[in-house]
Write a protein that holds these residues in place. Structure first.
Motif, PDB file in Angstrom:
ATOM      1  N   ALA A  95       0.742  -0.461  -0.319  1.00  0.00           N
ATOM      2  CA  ALA A  95      -0.103  -0.033   0.101  1.00  0.00           C
ATOM      3  C   ALA A  95       0.736   0.994  -0.124  1.00  0.00           C
ATOM      4  CB  ALA A  95      -1.120  -0.074   1.341  1.00  0.00           C
ATOM      5  N   ARG A  96       2.012   1.486   0.785  1.00  0.00           N
ATOM      6  CA  ARG A  96       2.923   2.435   0.373  1.00  0.00           C
ATOM      7  C   ARG A  96       3.545   2.624  -0.499  1.00  0.00           C
ATOM      8  NH1 ARG A  96       4.198  -0.145   5.597  1.00  0.00           N
ATOM      9  NH2 ARG A  96       3.709   0.389   7.181  1.00  0.00           N
ATOM     10  N   ALA A  97       3.745   1.604  -1.524  1.00  0.00           N
ATOM     11  CA  ALA A  97       4.474   1.499  -2.524  1.00  0.00           C
ATOM     12  C   ALA A  97       3.763   2.013  -3.607  1.00  0.00           C
ATOM     13  CB  ALA A  97       5.525   0.300  -3.009  1.00  0.00           C
ATOM     14  N   ALA A  98       2.327   1.997  -3.513  1.00  0.00           N
ATOM     15  CA  ALA A  98       1.087   2.616  -4.730  1.00  0.00           C
ATOM     16  C   ALA A  98       0.947   3.730  -3.821  1.00  0.00           C
ATOM     17  CB  ALA A  98       0.015   1.281  -4.135  1.00  0.00           C
ATOM     18  N   GLY A  99       1.881   4.026  -2.888  1.00  0.00           N
ATOM     19  CA  GLY A  99       1.286   5.341  -3.220  1.00  0.00           C
ATOM     20  C   GLY A  99       0.229   6.165  -1.820  1.00  0.00           C
ATOM     21  N   MET A 100      -0.295   5.064  -0.570  1.00  0.00           N
ATOM     22  CA  MET A 100      -1.812   5.349   0.358  1.00  0.00           C
ATOM     23  C   MET A 100      -0.820   5.884   1.159  1.00  0.00           C
ATOM     24  SD  MET A 100      -4.090   1.527  -0.621  1.00  0.00           S
ATOM     25  CE  MET A 100      -5.056   1.948   0.578  1.00  0.00           C
ATOM     26  N   THR A 101      -1.452   6.864   1.986  1.00  0.00           N
ATOM     27  CA  THR A 101      -1.047   7.485   3.012  1.00  0.00           C
ATOM     28  C   THR A 101      -1.857   7.338   4.384  1.00  0.00           C
ATOM     29  OG1 THR A 101      -2.509   9.135   3.014  1.00  0.00           O
ATOM     30  CG2 THR A 101      -0.502   9.255   2.357  1.00  0.00           C
ATOM     31  N   HIS A 102      -2.907   5.968   3.592  1.00  0.00           N
ATOM     32  CA  HIS A 102      -4.061   5.881   4.455  1.00  0.00           C
ATOM     33  C   HIS A 102      -4.201   4.457   4.659  1.00  0.00           C
ATOM     34  CE1 HIS A 102      -5.437   9.606   4.914  1.00  0.00           C
ATOM     35  NE2 HIS A 102      -5.373   9.392   6.647  1.00  0.00           N
ATOM     36  N   LYS A 123      -9.722   5.601  -0.711  1.00  0.00           N
ATOM     37  CA  LYS A 123      -8.685   4.794   0.129  1.00  0.00           C
ATOM     38  C   LYS A 123      -8.860   4.947   1.379  1.00  0.00           C
ATOM     39  CE  LYS A 123      -7.247   6.237  -4.623  1.00  0.00           C
ATOM     40  NZ  LYS A 123      -6.444   7.543  -5.678  1.00  0.00           N
ATOM     41  N   LYS A 124      -9.426   5.747   2.789  1.00  0.00           N
ATOM     42  CA  LYS A 124      -8.670   6.147   3.861  1.00  0.00           C
ATOM     43  C   LYS A 124      -9.728   5.049   4.998  1.00  0.00           C
ATOM     44  CE  LYS A 124      -8.023  11.016   3.087  1.00  0.00           C
ATOM     45  NZ  LYS A 124      -9.088  12.753   3.955  1.00  0.00           N
ATOM     46  N   ARG A 125     -10.862   4.721   3.559  1.00  0.00           N
ATOM     47  CA  ARG A 125     -11.380   3.126   5.034  1.00  0.00           C
ATOM     48  C   ARG A 125     -11.831   2.662   3.785  1.00  0.00           C
ATOM     49  NH1 ARG A 125     -16.696   5.755   5.295  1.00  0.00           N
ATOM     50  NH2 ARG A 125     -17.063   3.486   7.139  1.00  0.00           N
ATOM     51  N   SER A 126     -10.431   1.388   3.793  1.00  0.00           N
ATOM     52  CA  SER A 126     -10.464   0.670   2.465  1.00  0.00           C
ATOM     53  C   SER A 126     -10.197  -0.566   3.492  1.00  0.00           C
ATOM     54  CB  SER A 126      -9.504   0.615   1.458  1.00  0.00           C
ATOM     55  OG  SER A 126      -8.444   0.708   2.183  1.00  0.00           O
ATOM     56  N   LEU A 127     -10.384  -1.898   2.484  1.00  0.00           N
ATOM     57  CA  LEU A 127     -10.027  -2.901   3.748  1.00  0.00           C
ATOM     58  C   LEU A 127      -9.535  -4.266   2.774  1.00  0.00           C
ATOM     59  CD1 LEU A 127     -10.540  -5.394   5.238  1.00  0.00           C
ATOM     60  CD2 LEU A 127     -13.151  -6.113   5.039  1.00  0.00           C
ATOM     61  N   VAL A 128      -8.721  -5.269   2.420  1.00  0.00           N
ATOM     62  CA  VAL A 128      -7.944  -6.217   1.673  1.00  0.00           C
ATOM     63  C   VAL A 128      -8.651  -7.292   3.243  1.00  0.00           C
ATOM     64  CG1 VAL A 128      -5.885  -7.439   1.198  1.00  0.00           C
ATOM     65  CG2 VAL A 128      -6.328  -4.536   1.470  1.00  0.00           C
ATOM     66  N   ALA A 129      -9.296  -8.000   2.587  1.00  0.00           N
ATOM     67  CA  ALA A 129      -9.136  -9.916   2.611  1.00  0.00           C
ATOM     68  C   ALA A 129      -9.152 -10.568   1.605  1.00  0.00           C
ATOM     69  CB  ALA A 129     -10.628  -9.756   2.979  1.00  0.00           C
ATOM     70  N   VAL A 130      -8.652 -11.526   2.620  1.00  0.00           N
ATOM     71  CA  VAL A 130      -7.729 -13.462   2.282  1.00  0.00           C
ATOM     72  C   VAL A 130      -8.394 -14.151   3.028  1.00  0.00           C
ATOM     73  CG1 VAL A 130      -5.583 -14.090   1.830  1.00  0.00           C
ATOM     74  CG2 VAL A 130      -5.713 -11.526   1.835  1.00  0.00           C
TER      75      VAL A 130
END
Length: 296
Positions: A95-102, A123-130
């Motif tokens: 996420a940081r590599a993609a430029g996300m700050t949150h 982008k500030k309120r996202s979820l990644v689920a696996v």
């Protein structure tokens, strides 16, 4: 697949709820005094209801995903197992590599299917689920690429764009279902017309929503190629291809073992043309081919 289906299902439920409430309370401002339809008023009414349904679905998308999939959120501030910590660090690093700050929330859910999804209103309120099945089936490089693919969905703003598209689709669904319901109510006695009108709205709205979902599914398939490219840029082209090949191998093995649940969970390969219209993902072989031919 989970991200799209949950959004469409939530949208349909919200739309039906809004439609039923408005009909029960007699909000039919698009029907004029002579009993005909004011098409301008109906279009405005349809747009308001349609976009309201889409934006409510977007607003609660993360909460709905957690509830429906029983996602266990991994809190980085608490004691996590080594595997859980590695997963959180991997997601946040990409996420940081993609430029996300949150940083997105990271979660897992118990399932044998090989799957992952990203959702959330922004982008500030996202979820990644696996899924646990994905973590068991794939090696680290493949997991990293899949997460890169999901992060790309977030960075590309696919959920927001899909919400706007769904709002347009909803507008036509509401518009056409009201016209069809009004027409149906003209064929019954006056005392039955209001009841028939309400029932017809529900039926036609479900039917037109299913047809409208074909547009959303087509958009989803188109965006998967962009997410594959984004995943390749965030990790590497080789890792992304490796991840897709792993999915292909899993699908082939599931077919040989006649594991229909596993095959159905992918929704991405081996369908007949008509069935593929309802798929959220393109064929895996096509995705691999496109990625190989890209100039990354």
């Amino acid at each position: 697949m989970k991200r799209i289906v949950m959004f469409i299902l939530t949208n349909l439920l919200v739309m039906l709820t809004i439609g039923i409430i408005l009909s029960v309370f007699g909000v039919r401002s698009y029907i004029n005094e002579s009993g005909g339809i004011d098409f301008n008023a109906l279009l405005i009414f349809s747009a308001i209801v349609g976009f309201t349904g889409a934006f409510i679905s977007l607003a609660i998308s993360r909460w709905m995903a957690k509830m429906m999939m029983n996602v266990q959120v991994l809190d980085p501030s608490k004691n996590l197992s080594s595997h859980e910590r590695e997963l959180v660090d991997m997601v946040h690093g990409i996420a940081r590599a993609a430029g996300m700050t949150h940083m997105p929330e990271v979660g897992t859910y118990q399932s044998q299917e090989v799957n992952a999804f990203a959702t959330g209103p922004s982008k500030k309120r996202s979820l990644v689920a696996v899924s646990t099945g994905l973590l068991e089936e794939m090696d680290r490089d493949a997991v990293e690429a899949i997460i890169g693919h999901e992060i790309a969905h977030i960075v590309n703003g696919d959920m927001v764009t899909m919400t706007l598209l769904q709002g347009v689709v909803n507008t036509f669904v509401v518009f056409l279902s009201r016209i069809a319901a009004w027409a149906a109510s003209r064929f019954v006695k006056d005392e039955l017309a209001p009841i028939v009108h309400i029932i017809a709205i529900i039926v036609f709205q479900i039917v037109f929503s299913i047809l409208g979902s074909l547009v959303v599914f087509a958009y989803s398939r188109h965006r998967e190629f962009h997410a594959d490219r984004g995943g390749a840029m965030l990790t590497s082209k080789e890792k992304m291809i490796h991840a897709l090949q792993t999915l292909q191998g899993y699908k082939d093995r599931a077919i040989v073992e006649k594991n229909q649940t596993s095959v159905a969970s992918l929704k991405i390969s081996g369908q007949k043309k008509a069935v593929s219209w309802f798929s959220t993902h393109p064929d895996l072989e096509e995705r691999i081919r496109v990625l190989r031919e890209s100039n990354l």
